[in-house]
Design an enzyme around this catalytic site. Structure first.
Site, PDB file in Angstrom:
ATOM      1  CG  ASP A 228       9.095  12.717  16.442  1.00 32.18           C
ATOM      2  OD1 ASP A 228       9.391  12.905  17.943  1.00 32.18           O
ATOM      3  OD2 ASP A 228       8.938  11.803  15.998  1.00 32.18           O
TER       4      ASP A 228
ATOM      5  CB  SER B 158       9.178   4.808  17.526  1.00 30.91           C
ATOM      6  OG  SER B 158       9.868   5.548  18.671  1.00 30.91           O
TER       7      SER B 158
ATOM      8  CG  HIS C 135       7.508   9.796  18.513  1.00 30.67           C
ATOM      9  ND1 HIS C 135       8.297   9.797  17.307  1.00 30.67           N
ATOM     10  CD2 HIS C 135       7.599   8.553  19.262  1.00 30.67           C
ATOM     11  CE1 HIS C 135       8.945   8.589  17.411  1.00 30.67           C
ATOM     12  NE2 HIS C 135       8.434   7.699  18.392  1.00 30.67           N
TER      13      HIS C 135
END
Length: 670
Positions: free
Chosen positions: A317, A211, A348
């Site tokens: 995602d 991320s 994610h």
């Protein structure tokens, strides 16, 4: 990613606050497998690899503050970022230097890292005790240092977080420079006693993170900094504009300012208001491209990347969307960067939580090769691992797959309004379809109604396929649209129509279930366990699967960086970029294209509620198919391949064949 916690099927980011509760038995020291080889020796297979021969319990644990050279908080003093280090004691004592694995993050204090929300912890004297995740536990005994950097403005660092801008990137780049003797480090946040890494560091650095953390790795690599040998970005951003907008259309909650406030430390919140105001002014909600977005666009500097890149991304995602890895991957390829990729079916999610054993083994070999220089062959292995079904993976020598060619597919009217045909033939002259934007509906609603006339979408599907059809890469959809109002947002979606079992990416966990049992990956101490909760695939039985999507503000038809008001009744042509994918539509299923307005929870609606008419003769999709147009023709004609089965309802009554003009399709790969 950074960030969002929404109790919807589009749950944005994993910022969990669960505490680690390992039992005393699980805190036992890691025991190397029988016959473990010394560092640099050869394993039982004859391939050189690092082995867990150093003590994790007695490792050096220290904090250093590195001067970034910036004064983002305007306090008259250059900012220092906190750098927590754990490294084996034995190499330095023997006069040997070691490489560094580094995770630079804004999350170490505010939110935690990993599936269990681990935070850094410190003893009464401020010395680091727990390092989140397993990188330290696993790699320190194998002769690596692990370095955890607090981005500027977060945790124990000075400055202000600026959401992917200069301060964020310099926070981590300065540490790479310090590890190579080019920047200043200090033993305290405000003191003058110098700390030097060149006594123990080779200067070889590998950055990793999921991320926002992986985003920083991308950004630092794009500076071309010397000493950064490899990066492993997991579900990471390559251009922050595309995190908040898509061709002018604001993605859900398109406001970077609150992210800065979210991760900044309490002290930084009090001093960084001016920085947040500048971010807000520089990144307009309108979606117009500004210099602030250029500063946060790492793709433009892919030519400076000297590090190898191991990309990991979930194809579903919906936080850091797949276009982020796609544009980065293409730019790296164009510049000859060494690279590898894993594409999962998850949302994610970190590969430690969807393919743990294979991931740790692969990452070990990757770092051994690029940071220790071991010739273990990983650079000569297939480039891509792709998850085809939950826990079922295939490999490709290169990605996108060799033999893939862009193929133009065209929509045509069918037997009912909004229920059309997708083929390679042109629609009849004057053919149109019309839909009215309904912000209450999503791509899943449109797909569920693909064979029913509904006012909110225009859907087009092939006949049932007689052979498997593989999409590999990025698609585009060009539409010619006439709105009834001065603003319009468009969505284009590719859908696999047919039953399947997939990872449940839209449910909590985004494709995984966290179990109560634990497995251990490295060495433990009483304050830092190497044992983490196990996971398994969380699956869903579905009747259709969205495989790629893209969005745009029709007002950017003339310039993707500037939006303009539309003239009602005037036709505009725009090309939407869809996220890359690698998906096989099996024989018996259908491939569908849906064009509609607002995609609920993914983009914000326009200021008006337009009705949009599509000119089908000037609307088409360009889809990267393995085998190109010939493969599509074979899959949509002839007899059903052996073993394939047409699903009930796949050929709705009243479907009309497309009108064929016989005209060639410009630019199509045959």
């Amino acid at each position: 990613m950074p960030i969002r916690v929404r109790r919807t099927r589009r749950a944005r980011l994993s910022c969990r606050t669960l505490a680690v509760a390992a039992t005393a038995a699980l805190l036992a020291a890691f025991a190397p497998a029988a016959g473990a080889q010394p560092v640099g020796d050869r394993s039982a297979t004859g391939v050189r690899e690092s082995a867990p021969v150093y003590s994790y319990e007695t490792a050096v644990r220290e904090s250093v503050w590195v001067d970034t050279g910036l004064d983002a908080d305007a306090d008259g003093r250059t900012d220092r970022v906190a750098v927590d280090i754990v490294r084996p004691r034995e190499p330095a004592a023997a006069g040997r230097k070691i490489p560094v694995i580094m995770d630079a993050s804004p999350y170490y204090a505010c939110c935690g890292r990993g599936n269990e929300g681990q935070r850094k912890t410190y003893d009464a004297d401020g010395n680091p005790v727990q390092f989140p995740l397993y990188y330290d536990n696993y790699f320190v005994p194998r002769g690596y240092a692990f370095v955890a950097v607090d981005l500027a403005g977060t945790s124990r660092s000075d400055g202000c977080d600026d959401v992917g801008g200069r301060s964020d990137i310099q926070s981590a780049k300065a540490v790479v420079d310090w590890l190579n003797g080019r920047a200043r480090g200090y033993t305290t946040r405000t003191g003058t006693d110098r700390a030097r890494a060149t006594t123990w560091s080779t200067g070889n650095v590998g950055m990793i993170g999921k991320s926002w953390d992986g985003t920083i790795a991308n950004g630092v690599a794009a500076t071309g900094v010397e000493g950064l040998r490899t990066i492993v970005p997991i579900g990471s951003i390559s251009s922050w504009y595309d995190y908040f907008h898509s061709q002018g259309a604001p993605l859900y909650d398109a406001n970077p300012t609150w992210l800065s406030d979210y991760v900044n430390s309490p002290d930084a919140k009090a001093r960084c208001g001016a920085v947040q105001e500048r971010i807000a002014k520089a990144t307009p909600y309108s979606g117009d491209w500004t210099p602030a977005w250029s500063e946060r666009d790492y793709v433009a500097d892919a030519g400076k990347v000297k590090a190898s890149v191991f990309v990991v991304h979930g194809q579903q995602d919906l936080n850091v969307r797949a276009n982020q890895f796609g544009q980065w991957w293409d730019a790296l390829a164009a510049n000859g960067v060494e690279r590898k990729i894993w594409l999962s079916q998850t949302g994610h999610v970190d590969p430690f939580d969807f393919r743990r054993a294979d991931w740790v083994r692969t990452l070990h070999r990757w770092f051994d090769h690029y940071l220790l220089g071991y010739d273990n062959g990983i650079d000569r292995e297939p480039m891509a691992d792709i998850e085809r079904a939950p826990d079922r993976w295939t490999t490709d020598r290169v990605w996108p797959a060799r033999g893939t060619a862009p193929t133009v597919l065209r929509p045509a009217t069918g037997g009912a309004p909004g229920v059309g045909v997708l083929d390679r033939a042109r629609a009849a002259r004057g053919a149109t379809e019309t839909f009215t934007d309904d912000p209450a509906l999503s791509e899943l609603d449109w797909a569920a109604d693909i064979d029913r006339p509904t006012p909110a979408k225009a859907g087009f599907s092939t006949s049932p396929l007689t052979r498997d059809l593989r999409i590999s890469g990025s698609s585009t959809v060009t539409v010619t649209a006439t709105p009834t109002t001065s603003s319009a947002h468009l969505s284009a979606v590719l859908v696999d129509l047919g039953p399947d079992t997939i990872r449940a990416y839209a449910e909590p966990g985004e494709g995984i279930t966290t179990l109560t049992g634990r497995s251990c990956w490295g060495a433990s101490t009483p304050g830092d366990s190497a044992c983490f909760k196990d996971t398994q695939a969380r699956t869903a039985d579905v009747g259709y699967t969205v495989v790629s999507r893209g969005w745009a503000d029709l007002g950017t038809w003339a310039d993707p960086r500037v939006g303009r008001p539309l003239t009602p009744g005037q036709a505009y042509t725009i090309t939407l970029k869809l996220a890359p994918t690698d998906h096989v539509v099996p024989a018996g299923h259908r491939l569908a294209l849906i064009v509609a307005g607002t995609d609920k929870d993914l983009i914000d609606p326009p200021a008006t509620k337009p009705t949009v008419t599509l000119d089908l003769t000037r609307t088409w999709a360009r889809v990267p198919l393995l085998g190109g147009a010939r493969a599509f023709d074979r899959a949509t004609s002839g007899d059903l391949a052996p073993g394939a089965r047409v699903q009930p309802g796949d050929a709705p009554a009243g479907r009309a064949a497309p009108a064929r003009t016989g005209a060639p399709i410009p630019g199509e790969a045959r």
